[in-house]
Design a protein around this motif. Sequence first.
Motif, PDB file in Angstrom:
ATOM      1  N   ASP A  37      -9.391  -3.772  -9.593  1.00 53.69           N
ATOM      2  CA  ASP A  37      -9.387  -3.365  -8.197  1.00 53.69           C
ATOM      3  C   ASP A  37      -8.181  -4.010  -7.490  1.00 53.69           C
ATOM      4  O   ASP A  37      -8.093  -5.238  -7.405  1.00 53.69           O
ATOM      5  CB  ASP A  37     -10.701  -3.832  -7.541  1.00 53.69           C
ATOM      6  N   PRO A  38      -7.245  -3.205  -6.971  1.00 48.51           N
ATOM      7  CA  PRO A  38      -6.026  -3.768  -6.381  1.00 48.51           C
ATOM      8  C   PRO A  38      -6.304  -4.669  -5.168  1.00 48.51           C
ATOM      9  O   PRO A  38      -5.589  -5.630  -4.918  1.00 48.51           O
ATOM     10  CB  PRO A  38      -5.216  -2.535  -5.972  1.00 48.51           C
ATOM     11  N   LEU A  39      -7.369  -4.350  -4.450  1.00 49.24           N
ATOM     12  CA  LEU A  39      -7.718  -5.148  -3.278  1.00 49.24           C
ATOM     13  C   LEU A  39      -8.163  -6.550  -3.702  1.00 49.24           C
ATOM     14  O   LEU A  39      -7.854  -7.552  -3.059  1.00 49.24           O
ATOM     15  CB  LEU A  39      -8.857  -4.447  -2.537  1.00 49.24           C
ATOM     16  N   GLU A  40      -8.880  -6.570  -4.830  1.00 50.32           N
ATOM     17  CA  GLU A  40      -9.333  -7.856  -5.357  1.00 50.32           C
ATOM     18  C   GLU A  40      -8.124  -8.700  -5.778  1.00 50.32           C
ATOM     19  O   GLU A  40      -8.091  -9.917  -5.556  1.00 50.32           O
ATOM     20  CB  GLU A  40     -10.243  -7.604  -6.562  1.00 50.32           C
ATOM     21  N   ALA A  41      -7.115  -8.034  -6.336  1.00 47.30           N
ATOM     22  CA  ALA A  41      -5.911  -8.753  -6.763  1.00 47.30           C
ATOM     23  C   ALA A  41      -5.161  -9.304  -5.548  1.00 47.30           C
ATOM     24  O   ALA A  41      -4.643 -10.413  -5.580  1.00 47.30           O
ATOM     25  CB  ALA A  41      -5.011  -7.840  -7.575  1.00 47.30           C
ATOM     26  N   VAL A  42      -5.138  -8.522  -4.469  1.00 47.08           N
ATOM     27  CA  VAL A  42      -4.476  -9.007  -3.250  1.00 47.08           C
ATOM     28  C   VAL A  42      -5.186 -10.265  -2.765  1.00 47.08           C
ATOM     29  O   VAL A  42      -4.559 -11.288  -2.480  1.00 47.08           O
ATOM     30  CB  VAL A  42      -4.484  -7.912  -2.137  1.00 47.08           C
ATOM     31  N   GLU A  43      -6.518 -10.189  -2.717  1.00 43.02           N
ATOM     32  CA  GLU A  43      -7.263 -11.329  -2.156  1.00 43.02           C
ATOM     33  C   GLU A  43      -7.291 -12.535  -3.083  1.00 43.02           C
ATOM     34  O   GLU A  43      -7.000 -13.649  -2.679  1.00 43.02           O
ATOM     35  CB  GLU A  43      -8.696 -10.892  -1.830  1.00 43.02           C
ATOM     36  N   LYS A  44      -7.667 -12.281  -4.353  1.00 42.41           N
ATOM     37  CA  LYS A  44      -7.897 -13.421  -5.260  1.00 42.41           C
ATOM     38  C   LYS A  44      -6.624 -13.994  -5.881  1.00 42.41           C
ATOM     39  O   LYS A  44      -6.644 -15.134  -6.351  1.00 42.41           O
ATOM     40  CB  LYS A  44      -8.858 -12.999  -6.374  1.00 42.41           C
ATOM     41  N   ALA A  45      -5.551 -13.222  -5.896  1.00 44.16           N
ATOM     42  CA  ALA A  45      -4.315 -13.751  -6.485  1.00 44.16           C
ATOM     43  C   ALA A  45      -3.242 -13.979  -5.419  1.00 44.16           C
ATOM     44  O   ALA A  45      -2.798 -15.105  -5.220  1.00 44.16           O
ATOM     45  CB  ALA A  45      -3.810 -12.810  -7.569  1.00 44.16           C
ATOM     46  N   LYS A  75       4.791 -10.387  -0.925  1.00 42.25           N
ATOM     47  CA  LYS A  75       5.039  -9.075  -0.315  1.00 42.25           C
ATOM     48  C   LYS A  75       5.510  -8.056  -1.361  1.00 42.25           C
ATOM     49  O   LYS A  75       5.176  -6.875  -1.279  1.00 42.25           O
ATOM     50  CB  LYS A  75       6.039  -9.201   0.833  1.00 42.25           C
ATOM     51  N   ALA A  76       6.276  -8.539  -2.355  1.00 41.85           N
ATOM     52  CA  ALA A  76       6.716  -7.645  -3.434  1.00 41.85           C
ATOM     53  C   ALA A  76       5.489  -7.117  -4.190  1.00 41.85           C
ATOM     54  O   ALA A  76       5.405  -5.927  -4.511  1.00 41.85           O
ATOM     55  CB  ALA A  76       7.645  -8.393  -4.388  1.00 41.85           C
ATOM     56  N   GLY A  77       4.529  -7.993  -4.439  1.00 37.19           N
ATOM     57  CA  GLY A  77       3.297  -7.579  -5.121  1.00 37.19           C
ATOM     58  C   GLY A  77       2.477  -6.633  -4.261  1.00 37.19           C
ATOM     59  O   GLY A  77       1.964  -5.614  -4.731  1.00 37.19           O
ATOM     60  N   LEU A  78       2.418  -6.965  -2.980  1.00 33.26           N
ATOM     61  CA  LEU A  78       1.638  -6.141  -2.046  1.00 33.26           C
ATOM     62  C   LEU A  78       2.160  -4.709  -2.015  1.00 33.26           C
ATOM     63  O   LEU A  78       1.383  -3.753  -1.984  1.00 33.26           O
ATOM     64  CB  LEU A  78       1.705  -6.775  -0.647  1.00 33.26           C
ATOM     65  N   SER A  79       3.495  -4.564  -2.050  1.00 36.71           N
ATOM     66  CA  SER A  79       4.045  -3.207  -1.960  1.00 36.71           C
ATOM     67  C   SER A  79       3.650  -2.365  -3.175  1.00 36.71           C
ATOM     68  O   SER A  79       3.459  -1.157  -3.068  1.00 36.71           O
ATOM     69  CB  SER A  79       5.561  -3.247  -1.768  1.00 36.71           C
ATOM     70  N   ILE A  80       3.503  -3.005  -4.342  1.00 40.61           N
ATOM     71  CA  ILE A  80       3.065  -2.273  -5.540  1.00 40.61           C
ATOM     72  C   ILE A  80       1.566  -1.941  -5.434  1.00 40.61           C
ATOM     73  O   ILE A  80       1.146  -0.796  -5.629  1.00 40.61           O
ATOM     74  CB  ILE A  80       3.271  -3.138  -6.817  1.00 40.61           C
ATOM     75  N   LEU A  81       0.787  -2.967  -5.104  1.00 38.81           N
ATOM     76  CA  LEU A  81      -0.675  -2.789  -5.079  1.00 38.81           C
ATOM     77  C   LEU A  81      -1.103  -1.835  -3.960  1.00 38.81           C
ATOM     78  O   LEU A  81      -2.078  -1.103  -4.093  1.00 38.81           O
ATOM     79  CB  LEU A  81      -1.360  -4.148  -4.933  1.00 38.81           C
ATOM     80  N   LYS A  82      -0.329  -1.866  -2.857  1.00 40.03           N
ATOM     81  CA  LYS A  82      -0.652  -1.000  -1.720  1.00 40.03           C
ATOM     82  C   LYS A  82      -0.702   0.476  -2.140  1.00 40.03           C
ATOM     83  O   LYS A  82      -1.602   1.212  -1.764  1.00 40.03           O
ATOM     84  CB  LYS A  82       0.389  -1.204  -0.631  1.00 40.03           C
ATOM     85  N   GLU A  83       0.294   0.865  -2.947  1.00 38.97           N
ATOM     86  CA  GLU A  83       0.353   2.264  -3.386  1.00 38.97           C
ATOM     87  C   GLU A  83      -0.939   2.667  -4.088  1.00 38.97           C
ATOM     88  O   GLU A  83      -1.463   3.757  -3.882  1.00 38.97           O
ATOM     89  CB  GLU A  83       1.512   2.464  -4.370  1.00 38.97           C
ATOM     90  N   GLU A  84      -1.454   1.757  -4.915  1.00 34.77           N
ATOM     91  CA  GLU A  84      -2.674   2.046  -5.650  1.00 34.77           C
ATOM     92  C   GLU A  84      -3.886   2.080  -4.702  1.00 34.77           C
ATOM     93  O   GLU A  84      -4.789   2.913  -4.851  1.00 34.77           O
ATOM     94  CB  GLU A  84      -2.881   0.991  -6.749  1.00 34.77           C
ATOM     95  N   ILE A  85      -3.884   1.160  -3.719  1.00 33.71           N
ATOM     96  CA  ILE A  85      -4.993   1.139  -2.754  1.00 33.71           C
ATOM     97  C   ILE A  85      -5.009   2.476  -2.004  1.00 33.71           C
ATOM     98  O   ILE A  85      -6.054   3.085  -1.814  1.00 33.71           O
ATOM     99  CB  ILE A  85      -4.855  -0.059  -1.773  1.00 33.71           C
ATOM    100  N   VAL A  86      -3.808   2.920  -1.610  1.00 33.02           N
ATOM    101  CA  VAL A  86      -3.709   4.202  -0.901  1.00 33.02           C
ATOM    102  C   VAL A  86      -4.209   5.334  -1.792  1.00 33.02           C
ATOM    103  O   VAL A  86      -5.004   6.170  -1.376  1.00 33.02           O
ATOM    104  CB  VAL A  86      -2.246   4.480  -0.450  1.00 33.02           C
ATOM    105  N   LYS A  87      -3.773   5.327  -3.061  1.00 33.60           N
ATOM    106  CA  LYS A  87      -4.178   6.377  -4.008  1.00 33.60           C
ATOM    107  C   LYS A  87      -5.689   6.445  -4.137  1.00 33.60           C
ATOM    108  O   LYS A  87      -6.287   7.500  -4.137  1.00 33.60           O
ATOM    109  CB  LYS A  87      -3.588   6.073  -5.388  1.00 33.60           C
ATOM    110  N   ARG A  88      -6.296   5.270  -4.252  1.00 35.35           N
ATOM    111  CA  ARG A  88      -7.746   5.235  -4.416  1.00 35.35           C
ATOM    112  C   ARG A  88      -8.463   5.755  -3.181  1.00 35.35           C
ATOM    113  O   ARG A  88      -9.596   6.218  -3.249  1.00 35.35           O
ATOM    114  CB  ARG A  88      -8.222   3.812  -4.708  1.00 35.35           C
TER     115      ARG A  88
END
Length: 217
Positions: A37-45, A75-88
Amino acid sequence: MSFEKEELLNKLKESAINGDSDQVVKLSKKVIEVGIDPLEAVEKALIAGVLELGEKWINGEAFIVDMIAAAEAMKAGLSILKEEIVKRGGSIKYRGKIVIGTVEGDIHDIGKSIVASLLEAAGYEVIDLGVDVPAQKFIEAIKQYNPDIIGMSALMTTTMLKQREIIEAIKQANLRDKVKIIVGGAPTTEDWAKEIGADGWAPDAASAVELVKKLLK
Ligand code: B12
């Protein structure tokens, strides 16, 4: 949490702490690949990493340059994970427009960027004015973009006072009834938001999305 998942999130957190943007980007892609879950990665990592390093910095065990590098990596990680959060979240049909920024005198943008990303992921159009945003720029943005909501972030006890000043300036410009105003950032509280005449406050990005949903119902 499975061992592999835990290991990947730990590696991502360590890379964020080390300010290794390349590695953070690589591992964020891996997070998506293996279906975490990309949101979990944003929060926990990512957030956890920045806060862990923050503790060290406050205690004099890390330097400001480390902190800045970690913020960039995050922020570099967020920009990658954001795309997936949006997709989901499915296809985007904007549910409302939000202008967001960190107030004048304040350059902290990690929290604000997370709020902006989650709002985008939840289907809102977000115009991010960046950091160190003076009242006049918020006022011009209301005129230019006609947003439903203005969001103001402040991370310091000194700069949270700007939130009040900006609300006053928006009133002076006769624009207060055109927008809802929400505020946030670590030193702010629900009571503070009420005191300065904001329409809402949220303690974190997920609650900010709920708040926006409620205000635009
Ligand atoms: C990272 C950091 C930095 C980085 C910022 C990098 C960046 N690109 O943002 C750097 C190193 C640049 C930095 C600089 C400074 N910092 Co600093 N920083 C921090 C630190 C460690 C973490 C902040 C953070 O990113 N938190 C993580 C995010 C995810 O949390 P958040 O911002 O609170 O956001 C969440 C919620 O609040 C909410 N939210 C946020 N915004 C909004 C907006 C809306 C509308 C809503 C609804 C919700 C919402 O949702 C977010 C996500 O869940 C904090 C200490 C701490 N633990 O908080 C100090 C801290 C904020 N910094 C502090 C200080 C003093 C400074 C400096 C003045 C240091 C100096 N001497 O130069 C400068 C400030 C320069 C300036 N003019 O702004 C102090 C502030 C003290 C005070 N007066 O209140 C703190 C508290 C550290 C301390 N204890 O001394 N800092």
